[in-house]
Scaffold this active site. Structure first.
Site, PDB file in Angstrom:
ATOM      1  N   HIS A   1       0.855  -1.188   0.000  1.00  0.00           N
ATOM      2  CA  HIS A   1       0.000   0.000   0.000  1.00  0.00           C
ATOM      3  C   HIS A   1       0.894   1.243   0.000  1.00  0.00           C
ATOM      4  CE1 HIS A   1       0.574  -0.828   4.427  1.00  0.00           C
ATOM      5  NE2 HIS A   1       0.996   0.415   4.327  1.00  0.00           N
TER       6      HIS A   1
HETATM    7  C1  T46 Z   1       2.987   0.648   6.893  1.00  0.00           C
HETATM    8  C2  T46 Z   1       3.755  -0.599   7.035  1.00  0.00           C
HETATM    9  C3  T46 Z   1       5.230  -0.365   7.083  1.00  0.00           C
HETATM   10  C4  T46 Z   1      -3.827  -0.982  13.867  1.00  0.00           C
HETATM   11  O1  T46 Z   1      -4.876  -1.248  14.473  1.00  0.00           O
HETATM   12  N1  T46 Z   1      -3.112   0.123  14.203  1.00  0.00           N
HETATM   13  C5  T46 Z   1      -1.959   0.458  13.585  1.00  0.00           C
HETATM   14  O2  T46 Z   1      -1.344   1.477  13.949  1.00  0.00           O
HETATM   15  C6  T46 Z   1      -1.499  -0.381  12.523  1.00  0.00           C
HETATM   16  C7  T46 Z   1      -0.219  -0.016  11.792  1.00  0.00           C
HETATM   17  C8  T46 Z   1      -2.225  -1.490  12.191  1.00  0.00           C
HETATM   18  N2  T46 Z   1      -3.358  -1.773  12.857  1.00  0.00           N
HETATM   19  C9  T46 Z   1      -4.109  -3.002  12.507  1.00  0.00           C
HETATM   20  C10 T46 Z   1      -4.749  -2.955  11.143  1.00  0.00           C
HETATM   21  C11 T46 Z   1      -4.718  -4.395  10.695  1.00  0.00           C
HETATM   22  O3  T46 Z   1      -5.870  -5.070  11.185  1.00  0.00           O
HETATM   23  O4  T46 Z   1      -3.178  -4.083  12.468  1.00  0.00           O
HETATM   24  C12 T46 Z   1      -3.493  -4.970  11.418  1.00  0.00           C
HETATM   25  C13 T46 Z   1      -2.302  -5.173  10.497  1.00  0.00           C
HETATM   26  O5  T46 Z   1      -1.982  -3.920   9.851  1.00  0.00           O
HETATM   27  P1  T46 Z   1      -1.511  -3.841   8.329  1.00  0.00           P
HETATM   28  O6  T46 Z   1      -2.147  -4.917   7.536  1.00  0.00           O
HETATM   29  O7  T46 Z   1      -1.750  -2.444   7.859  1.00  0.00           O
HETATM   30  O8  T46 Z   1       0.058  -4.124   8.471  1.00  0.00           O
HETATM   31  P2  T46 Z   1       1.203  -3.972   7.362  1.00  0.00           P
HETATM   32  O9  T46 Z   1       2.400  -4.617   7.928  1.00  0.00           O
HETATM   33  O10 T46 Z   1       0.743  -4.417   6.021  1.00  0.00           O
HETATM   34  O11 T46 Z   1       1.463  -2.385   7.239  1.00  0.00           O
HETATM   35  C14 T46 Z   1       1.980  -1.649   8.326  1.00  0.00           C
HETATM   36  C15 T46 Z   1       1.272  -0.284   8.460  1.00  0.00           C
HETATM   37  O12 T46 Z   1      -0.154  -0.482   8.475  1.00  0.00           O
HETATM   38  C16 T46 Z   1       1.587   0.677   7.363  1.00  0.00           C
HETATM   39  O13 T46 Z   1       1.223   1.982   7.774  1.00  0.00           O
HETATM   40  O14 T46 Z   1       3.435   1.591   6.269  1.00  0.00           O
HETATM   41  O15 T46 Z   1       3.380  -1.399   8.174  1.00  0.00           O
END
Ligand code: T46
Length: 138
Positions: A51
């Site tokens: 993303h």
């Molecule tokens: C990014 C990369 C480097 C939350 O509830 N709060 C938070 O602050 C974050 C970051 C995530 N979440 C929840 C949302 C999803 O249900 O945690 C779960 C996993 O998050 P996500 O799928 O977005 O994780 P990544 O590793 O794909 O991405 C993350 C960050 O979301 C993003 O901002 O830049 O790490």
């Protein structure tokens, strides 16, 4: 580094007991830290991220183990290997990012300037490429 991304290095306070790194807002990172999260126990074959963010500044530091970060500003791509505890990647532009090749012991720390908001995410790569020209970084 591609436009919109910089390498950032941290000072190690070391003595005969070991090492310590302190990270302060607007000093060691160029923004006020609002949120901290860390990624661990990652499946080695997983690709995370996939993303961009509309308006977000963040620093990623691999505090243990290693991983790769693919960075794409719509014009250029770069893959950065993160394995140093005293250096990270500062992402401030409109950047598509993917994290992959996690070691079993990888702990990826992220410092961010804004609260979590799903509305800030761009998940469609074609849309990202089409809109990247509106986010050119000086
Ligand atoms: C990014 C990369 C480097 C939350 O509830 N709060 C938070 O602050 C974050 C970051 C995530 N979440 C929840 C949302 C999803 O249900 O945690 C779960 C996993 O998050 P996500 O799928 O977005 O994780 P990544 O590793 O794909 O991405 C993350 C960050 O979301 C993003 O901002 O830049 O790490």
């Amino acid at each position: 580094m591609i436009a919109g991304v910089e390498r950032i290095a941290f000072h190690i306070h070391g003595d005969d007991r070991g090492s310590l790194i302190a990270i302060e807002s607007n000093a060691d990172v160029p923004f006020s830290i609002c949120r901290v999260y860390y990624i661990f126990n990652t499946c080695p074959t997983a690709v995370r991220g996939k993303h961009a963010h509309k308006d977000l500044k963040q620093v990623l530091v691999c505090v243990h183990g290693s991983c790769d970060i693919l960075l794409d500003n719509g014009y250029e791509q770069q893959t950065v290997h993160l394995s140093e505890q005293d250096a990270g990647v500062y992402i401030y532009g409109y950047i598509w990012r993917e994290m992959l090749n996690f070691s079993d012991d990888c702990v990826l720390l992220t410092l961010v300037n804004r609260p979590y908001s799903k509305a800030d995410y761009v998940f469609d790569y074609d849309y990202f490429c089409a809109t990247a020209r509106n986010h050119a970084v000086e």
